[in-house]
Write a protein that holds these residues in place. Structure first.
Motif, PDB file in Angstrom:
ATOM      1  N   ASP A 145     -15.401 -20.189  14.047  1.00 21.11           N
ATOM      2  CA  ASP A 145     -14.586 -19.032  14.402  1.00 21.11           C
ATOM      3  C   ASP A 145     -13.551 -18.814  13.310  1.00 21.11           C
ATOM      4  OD1 ASP A 145     -15.876 -18.645  16.843  1.00 21.11           O
ATOM      5  OD2 ASP A 145     -14.593 -20.108  17.851  1.00 21.11           O
ATOM      6  N   PRO A 146     -13.780 -17.878  12.387  1.00 26.00           N
ATOM      7  CA  PRO A 146     -12.790 -17.625  11.343  1.00 26.00           C
ATOM      8  C   PRO A 146     -11.434 -17.286  11.954  1.00 26.00           C
ATOM      9  CG  PRO A 146     -14.851 -16.532  10.818  1.00 26.00           C
ATOM     10  CD  PRO A 146     -14.980 -17.043  12.229  1.00 26.00           C
ATOM     11  N   GLN A 147     -10.403 -17.942  11.478  1.00 22.87           N
ATOM     12  CA  GLN A 147      -9.073 -17.792  12.059  1.00 22.87           C
ATOM     13  C   GLN A 147      -8.304 -16.672  11.373  1.00 22.87           C
ATOM     14  OE1 GLN A 147      -6.833 -21.430  12.161  1.00 22.87           O
ATOM     15  NE2 GLN A 147      -5.881 -20.850  14.089  1.00 22.87           N
ATOM     16  N   GLN A 148      -7.701 -15.801  12.182  1.00 21.72           N
ATOM     17  CA  GLN A 148      -6.923 -14.697  11.654  1.00 21.72           C
ATOM     18  C   GLN A 148      -5.797 -15.214  10.763  1.00 21.72           C
ATOM     19  OE1 GLN A 148      -9.064 -12.081  12.292  1.00 21.72           O
ATOM     20  NE2 GLN A 148      -7.300 -10.825  12.821  1.00 21.72           N
ATOM     21  N   GLN A 149      -5.538 -14.479   9.683  1.00 19.87           N
ATOM     22  CA  GLN A 149      -4.500 -14.872   8.737  1.00 19.87           C
ATOM     23  C   GLN A 149      -3.233 -14.051   8.967  1.00 19.87           C
ATOM     24  OE1 GLN A 149      -5.310 -17.520   6.310  1.00 19.87           O
ATOM     25  NE2 GLN A 149      -6.747 -17.539   8.028  1.00 19.87           N
ATOM     26  N   SER A 150      -2.104 -14.733   9.080  1.00 25.53           N
ATOM     27  CA  SER A 150      -0.818 -14.071   9.284  1.00 25.53           C
ATOM     28  C   SER A 150      -0.151 -13.830   7.934  1.00 25.53           C
ATOM     29  CB  SER A 150       0.097 -14.926  10.169  1.00 25.53           C
ATOM     30  OG  SER A 150      -0.474 -15.112  11.448  1.00 25.53           O
ATOM     31  N   VAL A 151       0.205 -12.596   7.683  1.00 26.10           N
ATOM     32  CA  VAL A 151       0.872 -12.224   6.435  1.00 26.10           C
ATOM     33  C   VAL A 151       2.235 -11.633   6.778  1.00 26.10           C
ATOM     34  CG1 VAL A 151       0.780 -10.752   4.384  1.00 26.10           C
ATOM     35  CG2 VAL A 151      -1.313 -11.804   5.270  1.00 26.10           C
ATOM     36  N   HIS A 152       3.265 -12.120   6.103  1.00 25.45           N
ATOM     37  CA  HIS A 152       4.628 -11.672   6.354  1.00 25.45           C
ATOM     38  C   HIS A 152       5.266 -11.265   5.036  1.00 25.45           C
ATOM     39  CE1 HIS A 152       9.060 -12.866   6.803  1.00 25.45           C
ATOM     40  NE2 HIS A 152       8.916 -11.707   7.413  1.00 25.45           N
ATOM     41  N   ALA A 153       5.930 -10.136   5.027  1.00 22.84           N
ATOM     42  CA  ALA A 153       6.677  -9.683   3.853  1.00 22.84           C
ATOM     43  C   ALA A 153       8.081  -9.303   4.288  1.00 22.84           C
ATOM     44  CB  ALA A 153       5.983  -8.500   3.193  1.00 22.84           C
ATOM     45  N   ALA A 154       9.062  -9.593   3.443  1.00 19.05           N
ATOM     46  CA  ALA A 154      10.453  -9.282   3.778  1.00 19.05           C
ATOM     47  C   ALA A 154      11.201  -8.857   2.516  1.00 19.05           C
ATOM     48  CB  ALA A 154      11.142 -10.485   4.413  1.00 19.05           C
ATOM     49  N   VAL A 155      12.068  -7.868   2.656  1.00 22.00           N
ATOM     50  CA  VAL A 155      12.910  -7.405   1.550  1.00 22.00           C
ATOM     51  C   VAL A 155      14.338  -7.232   2.059  1.00 22.00           C
ATOM     52  CG1 VAL A 155      11.023  -6.219   0.362  1.00 22.00           C
ATOM     53  CG2 VAL A 155      12.420  -4.966   2.011  1.00 22.00           C
ATOM     54  N   ARG A 156      15.272  -7.345   1.132  1.00 21.30           N
ATOM     55  CA  ARG A 156      16.665  -7.027   1.427  1.00 21.30           C
ATOM     56  C   ARG A 156      17.049  -5.857   0.547  1.00 21.30           C
ATOM     57  NH1 ARG A 156      21.710  -8.256  -0.474  1.00 21.30           N
ATOM     58  NH2 ARG A 156      20.828  -9.519  -2.155  1.00 21.30           N
ATOM     59  N   ALA A 157      17.645  -4.831   1.153  1.00 23.50           N
ATOM     60  CA  ALA A 157      17.948  -3.608   0.413  1.00 23.50           C
ATOM     61  C   ALA A 157      19.363  -3.142   0.706  1.00 23.50           C
ATOM     62  CB  ALA A 157      16.947  -2.513   0.780  1.00 23.50           C
ATOM     63  N   ARG A 158      20.001  -2.580  -0.327  1.00 27.01           N
ATOM     64  CA  ARG A 158      21.330  -1.980  -0.197  1.00 27.01           C
ATOM     65  C   ARG A 158      21.224  -0.500  -0.540  1.00 27.01           C
ATOM     66  NH1 ARG A 158      25.032  -4.031  -4.069  1.00 27.01           N
ATOM     67  NH2 ARG A 158      26.765  -3.369  -2.721  1.00 27.01           N
ATOM     68  N   PHE A 159      21.742   0.312   0.353  1.00 23.28           N
ATOM     69  CA  PHE A 159      21.685   1.760   0.171  1.00 23.28           C
ATOM     70  C   PHE A 159      23.092   2.338   0.181  1.00 23.28           C
ATOM     71  CE2 PHE A 159      17.665   0.613   2.127  1.00 23.28           C
ATOM     72  CZ  PHE A 159      16.743   1.347   1.406  1.00 23.28           C
ATOM     73  N   ALA A 160      23.285   3.337  -0.649  1.00 18.21           N
ATOM     74  CA  ALA A 160      24.515   4.125  -0.575  1.00 18.21           C
ATOM     75  C   ALA A 160      24.322   5.203   0.483  1.00 18.21           C
ATOM     76  CB  ALA A 160      24.812   4.759  -1.931  1.00 18.21           C
ATOM     77  N   ILE A 161      25.366   5.446   1.249  1.00 15.74           N
ATOM     78  CA  ILE A 161      25.305   6.484   2.275  1.00 15.74           C
ATOM     79  C   ILE A 161      26.487   7.427   2.108  1.00 15.74           C
ATOM     80  CG2 ILE A 161      24.093   4.976   3.909  1.00 15.74           C
ATOM     81  CD1 ILE A 161      26.734   4.645   5.417  1.00 15.74           C
ATOM     82  N   SER A 162      26.338   8.601   2.674  1.00 15.96           N
ATOM     83  CA  SER A 162      27.432   9.568   2.620  1.00 15.96           C
ATOM     84  C   SER A 162      28.574   9.117   3.503  1.00 15.96           C
ATOM     85  CB  SER A 162      26.918  10.952   3.046  1.00 15.96           C
ATOM     86  OG  SER A 162      26.429  10.900   4.374  1.00 15.96           O
TER      87      SER A 162
END
Length: 211
Positions: free
Chosen positions: A189-206
């Motif tokens: 039974d091929p086992q499902q692979q878990s993939v995780h991605a994460a980023v940190r972002a800084r945005f300027a706002i009005s």
């Protein structure tokens, strides 16, 4: 230096996908009181493994010879050698899973051969990783907009984007042996692979509207 309000968010994405490759190891073993006999048996058994893998060439994507070990077995006291042990490991990679169980059983049926695995994984260049990263960035943008909207403001610019890692881990298979009136069968039974991605972002706002 940014002149104005800034919002910092973390964007994440998770994916569960089918594996793309499977790896397993084949270890040929030998033991004898005589060193030369041990080496001869080890060479013969390693050659038998190679012949079997040659016959399965369309199924095998890659095979690599790993650790070769030849060691003496001594008595608890002293250095008198009572036997010699030898082993050679071959790592096999396949992407066609239809004949994987049969191949592993054929290898395990060889004299003094140990089979371990399979370990399922994605290819290093799998598009799943890119898709997860893109989704993590989209999540960060969406979060920043939601925070800005809650303040009566709008996202105006991206200041910084940093990758916080992620990826996936190879997983072991669940294996089941089925024996009937004929040769044994190995159900995988091929086992499902878990993939995780994460980023940190800084945005300027009005400027927020807080009233």
């Amino acid at each position: 230096m940014v002149d104005g309000p800034v919002v910092t968010v973390r964007g994440e994405a998770y994916r569960e996908v089918a594996p793309e490759v499977a790896r397993f190891t084949v270890t040929a073993l030998a033991r004898d009181r005589d060193r030369e006999a041990t080496l001869t048996r080890l060479a013969e058994r390693a050659a038998a493994v190679r012949v079997l893998l040659d016959s399965a060439e369309p199924t095998v994507d890659r095979r690599e010879t790993g650790e070769l070990r030849v060691r003496p077995e001594t008595r608890r006291s002293g250095e008198r050698v009572v036997a010699w042990h030898g082993s050679v490991v071959t790592t096999v990679t396949v992407s066609d899973f239809t004949a994987l169980g049969e191949l592993m059983l054929r290898l395990a049926d060889q004299d003094q051969v140990e089979v371990a695995g399979p370990w399922w994984s994605l290819r290093p260049d799998s598009p799943t990783y890119r898709e997860a990263r893109h989704a993590a960035i989209a999540d960060a943008v969406q979060r920043a907009r939601e925070y800005a909207e809650a303040l009566g403001a709008q996202v105006t610019d991206l200041i910084e984007l940093a990758d916080e890692g992620g990826g996936g881990q190879p997983m072991m298979a669940r294996m089941a042996f089925e024996a009937g009136g004929g040769a044994p069968e190995l159900e995988l039974d091929p086992q499902q692979q878990s993939v995780h991605a994460a980023v940190r972002a800084r945005f300027a706002i009005s400027r927020p509207v807080l009233s």
